[in-house]
Design an enzyme around this catalytic site. Structure first.
Site, short mmCIF file in Angstrom:
data_model
loop_
_atom_site.label_atom_id
_atom_site.label_comp_id
_atom_site.label_asym_id
_atom_site.label_seq_id
_atom_site.Cartn_x
_atom_site.Cartn_y
_atom_site.Cartn_z
N HIS A 50 -61.99 -11.85 13.74
CA HIS A 50 -62.35 -11.70 12.33
C HIS A 50 -63.41 -12.77 12.08
O HIS A 50 -63.42 -13.81 12.77
CB HIS A 50 -61.15 -11.95 11.42
CG HIS A 50 -60.07 -10.91 11.55
ND1 HIS A 50 -58.80 -11.21 11.92
CD2 HIS A 50 -60.12 -9.58 11.34
CE1 HIS A 50 -58.07 -10.09 11.94
NE2 HIS A 50 -58.86 -9.08 11.60
N ASP A 53 -61.79 -15.99 11.88
CA ASP A 53 -61.13 -16.52 13.08
C ASP A 53 -62.14 -17.43 13.80
O ASP A 53 -61.78 -18.49 14.32
CB ASP A 53 -60.77 -15.40 14.08
CG ASP A 53 -59.60 -14.54 13.62
OD1 ASP A 53 -58.64 -15.09 13.05
OD2 ASP A 53 -59.67 -13.32 13.85
C1 GLO Z 1 -54.34 -3.45 10.69
C2 GLO Z 1 -55.47 -3.39 11.61
C3 GLO Z 1 -56.07 -4.74 11.90
C4 GLO Z 1 -57.47 -4.60 12.41
C5 GLO Z 1 -58.17 -5.93 12.57
C6 GLO Z 1 -59.61 -5.77 13.00
O1 GLO Z 1 -53.58 -2.55 10.49
O2 GLO Z 1 -55.09 -2.75 12.79
O3 GLO Z 1 -55.27 -5.44 12.81
O4 GLO Z 1 -57.48 -3.96 13.64
O5 GLO Z 1 -58.10 -6.61 11.38
O6 GLO Z 1 -60.40 -5.42 11.93
#
Ligand code: GLO
Ligand code: MG
Length: 345
Positions: A50, A53
């Site tokens: 993210h 992150d």
């Molecule tokens: C939630 C999502 C989340 C995304 C992550 C990447 O349900 O799966 O984990 O994959 O934030 O954008």
């Protein structure tokens, strides 16, 4: 690396403290640096980020600060022999995006979301990646009357176009999910995501990331969702995991609930020669809350192992017998051939 080899990734959020909506953390936090050392040990080469992150507290930092810290992160990755798969703007944790970001009713919120997504593209490049992921977490409604859904679809296309304009090379992967946190999400399936893609100024750069659990929550078979994107050459990534029916988003270990469904996902990736495309196999899995700290990464190890075992199962499937049964339209026998193979009989 041969063209048969898959590359695996996961996000730092996949090693977590175990909090759920009904209870607090049950495991100590692990620093980002410690998480990074686990990647290689477990057979993973790719890190999914993210935006915050990679740069904690991102909203309080200037663009140049964000770029400088992202460059620092790239060095850390290089030293660890790791690669950034993508960066994803984490709108949904920001109060600004409480009722959606690109589809917020407030135009100022929509503009700030577009600006953050543009910055995320710049950040992705600094991290060594050419892709951002958009999971439209709060782009939807709790009640239908809260937004004009027709306008919302136009707003999503406007946002995608603005990002494509800003960055002439970036690829955007939309991650569909039908619900949670909202009652209804505007991109519940890959069909919706790719229909939006086709309305943008450069559909070739707007594809999809299919997550197994999200497809199951929408009532679809994940391998069919993948196939839809693969047929358009637009499967930019996957989030493999599992989901035991229509419940909260479980992010179970890949194959943990439905091994045959997992087999079919691997089968479709093999059919498309996905490994040779260089795209990543992401595992968006969560450790069970009951898991003790010292064994809280088994979900990643197990998912990786199950995937590799299923690759073997796909490659050793008796395709001659399969072809005969298909020609004979004997799908009962074909089903048994698959199940026997999976059971090792
Ligand atoms: C939630 C999502 C989340 C995304 C992550 C990447 O349900 O799966 O984990 O994959 O934030 O954008
Ligand atoms: Mg996901």
């Amino acid at each position: 690396m041969s063209s048969n080899d898959y590359r695996f990734s996961f996000g730092p959020w996949n090693i977590s403290e175990g909090a759920d909506p009904f209870g607090p953390n049950v495991r100590p936090s692990i620093s980002f640096a410690d998480k990074l050392t686990r990647y290689k040990e477990m057979g993973f080469d790719g890190v999914q980020f993210h935006d915050d992150d990679a740069v904690p507290d991102i909203l309080s930092k200037s663009h140049s600060q964000v770029m400088a810290e992202s460059r620092e992160m790239k060095k850390v990755l290089d030293d660890a022999g790791l690669v950034a798969e993508f960066s994803a703007p984490r709108f949904w944790e920001d109060n600004d995006g409480i009722d959606g970001s690109f589809t917020a009713n407030d135009p100022a919120v929509r503009q700030r979301a577009i600006d953050r997504a543009k910055q995320c593209c710049d950040q992705a490049h600094e991290l060594g990646s050419n892709m951002i992921v958009l999971w439209f977490a709060r782009e939807g409604t709790y009640i239908r009357e809260a937004k004009n859904a027709i306008a919302a679809y136009d707003q999503l296309v406007e946002a995608l176009d603005a990002i494509l304009d800003h960055d002439p090379t970036i690829e955007i992967a939309i991650e569909p999910k039908p619900n949670e946190p909202m009652d209804h999400n505007y991109a519940p399936s890959i069909g919706h995501a790719l229909a939006l893609s086709h309305r943008t100024k450069d559909p070739s750069r707007v594809g999809g990331l299919i997550e197994s659990a999200h497809a199951i929550l929408a009532g679809f078979d994940p391998s069919d969702e993948m196939a839809f994107a693969l047929a358009e050459n637009k499967l930019f990534s996957v989030h493999l995991n599992d989901q035991n029916g229509l419940k909260y988003d479980q992010d179970k270990s890949f194959g943990g609930a439905n091994l045959r469904m997992a087999f079919n996902q691997v089968r479709i990736l093999e059919k498309a020669n996905y490994a040779a495309t260089g795209r990543w196999v992401g595992l968006d899995v969560k450790a069970m809350r009951t898991q003790k700290a010292e064994v809280a990464d088994l979900h990643l190890l197990n998912s990786h192992k199950i995937f590799m075992n299923l690759v073997e199962k796909v490659r050793t499937f008796d395709t001659e017998a399969e072809a005969k049964l298909i020609a004979d339209r004997n799908y009962e026998a074909l089903e048994m051939l698959v199940l026997d193979h999976l059971m090792g009989c």
